[in-house]
Design a protein around this motif. Structure first.
Motif, PDB file in Angstrom:
ATOM      1  N   GLU A  83     104.759 -22.021  59.901  1.00  0.00           N
ATOM      2  CA  GLU A  83     103.455 -21.378  59.765  1.00  0.00           C
ATOM      3  C   GLU A  83     102.766 -21.932  58.524  1.00  0.00           C
ATOM      4  O   GLU A  83     103.329 -22.742  57.797  1.00  0.00           O
ATOM      5  CB  GLU A  83     103.632 -19.861  59.679  1.00  0.00           C
ATOM      6  N   ARG A  99     109.970 -21.814  63.478  1.00  0.00           N
ATOM      7  CA  ARG A  99     108.516 -21.701  63.609  1.00  0.00           C
ATOM      8  C   ARG A  99     107.877 -21.979  62.251  1.00  0.00           C
ATOM      9  O   ARG A  99     108.067 -21.219  61.307  1.00  0.00           O
ATOM     10  CB  ARG A  99     108.125 -20.318  64.097  1.00  0.00           C
ATOM     11  N   LEU A 131     107.311 -19.049  71.927  1.00  0.00           N
ATOM     12  CA  LEU A 131     106.946 -17.828  71.218  1.00  0.00           C
ATOM     13  C   LEU A 131     105.457 -17.875  70.933  1.00  0.00           C
ATOM     14  O   LEU A 131     104.975 -18.820  70.301  1.00  0.00           O
ATOM     15  CB  LEU A 131     107.753 -17.743  69.918  1.00  0.00           C
ATOM     16  N   ASP A 132     104.736 -16.899  71.429  1.00  0.00           N
ATOM     17  CA  ASP A 132     103.273 -16.846  71.265  1.00  0.00           C
ATOM     18  C   ASP A 132     102.608 -18.129  71.761  1.00  0.00           C
ATOM     19  O   ASP A 132     101.638 -18.613  71.179  1.00  0.00           O
ATOM     20  CB  ASP A 132     102.887 -16.609  69.803  1.00  0.00           C
ATOM     21  N   GLY A 133     103.149 -18.715  72.809  1.00  0.00           N
ATOM     22  CA  GLY A 133     102.573 -19.922  73.381  1.00  0.00           C
ATOM     23  C   GLY A 133     102.974 -21.210  72.692  1.00  0.00           C
ATOM     24  O   GLY A 133     102.568 -22.291  73.110  1.00  0.00           O
ATOM     25  N   TYR A 134     103.774 -21.144  71.634  1.00  0.00           N
ATOM     26  CA  TYR A 134     104.222 -22.340  70.918  1.00  0.00           C
ATOM     27  C   TYR A 134     105.660 -22.659  71.302  1.00  0.00           C
ATOM     28  O   TYR A 134     106.508 -21.769  71.349  1.00  0.00           O
ATOM     29  CB  TYR A 134     104.157 -22.127  69.399  1.00  0.00           C
ATOM     30  N   GLN A 140     108.703  -9.488  72.283  1.00  0.00           N
ATOM     31  CA  GLN A 140     109.079 -10.709  72.988  1.00  0.00           C
ATOM     32  C   GLN A 140     110.589 -10.804  73.209  1.00  0.00           C
ATOM     33  O   GLN A 140     111.111 -11.854  73.577  1.00  0.00           O
ATOM     34  CB  GLN A 140     108.556 -11.916  72.216  1.00  0.00           C
ATOM     35  N   GLY A 152     105.819  -7.695  66.836  1.00  0.00           N
ATOM     36  CA  GLY A 152     105.461  -8.838  67.675  1.00  0.00           C
ATOM     37  C   GLY A 152     106.679  -9.521  68.266  1.00  0.00           C
ATOM     38  O   GLY A 152     106.711  -9.856  69.445  1.00  0.00           O
TER      39      GLY A 152
END
Length: 165
Positions: free
Chosen positions: A73, A71, A47-50, A109, A105
């Motif tokens: 943050e 995730r 997700l978002d490159g992570y 995805q 966002g």
């Protein structure tokens, strides 16, 4: 004797090729699904490159599972919870732990909250599940998700096809 050793080595290699799932937590729900088991999954969600760690929740009275991608943050921890029917996120801030629908966002995805499946009264009830700091650990949050997530579905028994005997 050589064949016996060869078979032993072959069996040993096969057993190591199947990674064992790690049980994170076991518990019970207050619904028809009965008990649950949460296991760390070998599948990763990007997700978002992570790359996010994922967990699988399975229920005693259902063949269906729930997936949770975690995730972390700066100011909170997001738990993206999804099945083939409904996707939502649970947020763990310092002040509380509760459910949210997905933002644009996450919608972009592929994680979309279907309002036709979502039980709105359960959703609003779960906006703040707890303020207890002890329940906001990874295990505590996953346990709360396992217990509360099924209630978000309008027709939970039909969706999870419970085996009630």
């Amino acid at each position: 004797m050589k064949h016996l050793i060869s078979y032993f080595i072959l069996i040993l290699m096969i057993s190591f090729s199947f990674p064992a799932k790690t049980v994170v937590l076991k518990g019970t729900t207050n619904c028809a699904l009965g008990g649950f088991i949460i296991e760390k999954s070998s599948e990763l969600v990007v997700l978002d490159g992570y790359k996010l760690d994922t967990y699988t929740i399975s229920y005693e009275n259902s063949a269906k599972t729930v997936s949770v991608a975690v995730r972390t943050e700066e100011d909170c921890c997001r738990y993206i919870v999804f099945t083939d029917k409904l996707s939502v996120q649970y947020i763990c801030y310092k002040e509380y732990f509760g459910v949210l629908t997905h933002n644009k966002g996450l919608n972009n995805q592929g994680f979309v909250t279907d309002a036709n499946i979502l039980d709105k009264s359960s959703y609003f009830y779960q906006k703040v599940i707890t303020r207890d700091k002890n329940e906001k650990s990874l295990k505590g949050c996953l346990g709360l998700i396992a217990a509360y997530y099924p209630m978000l579905l309008i027709d939970m028994e039909k969706v999870f096809a419970c085996n009630i005997s």
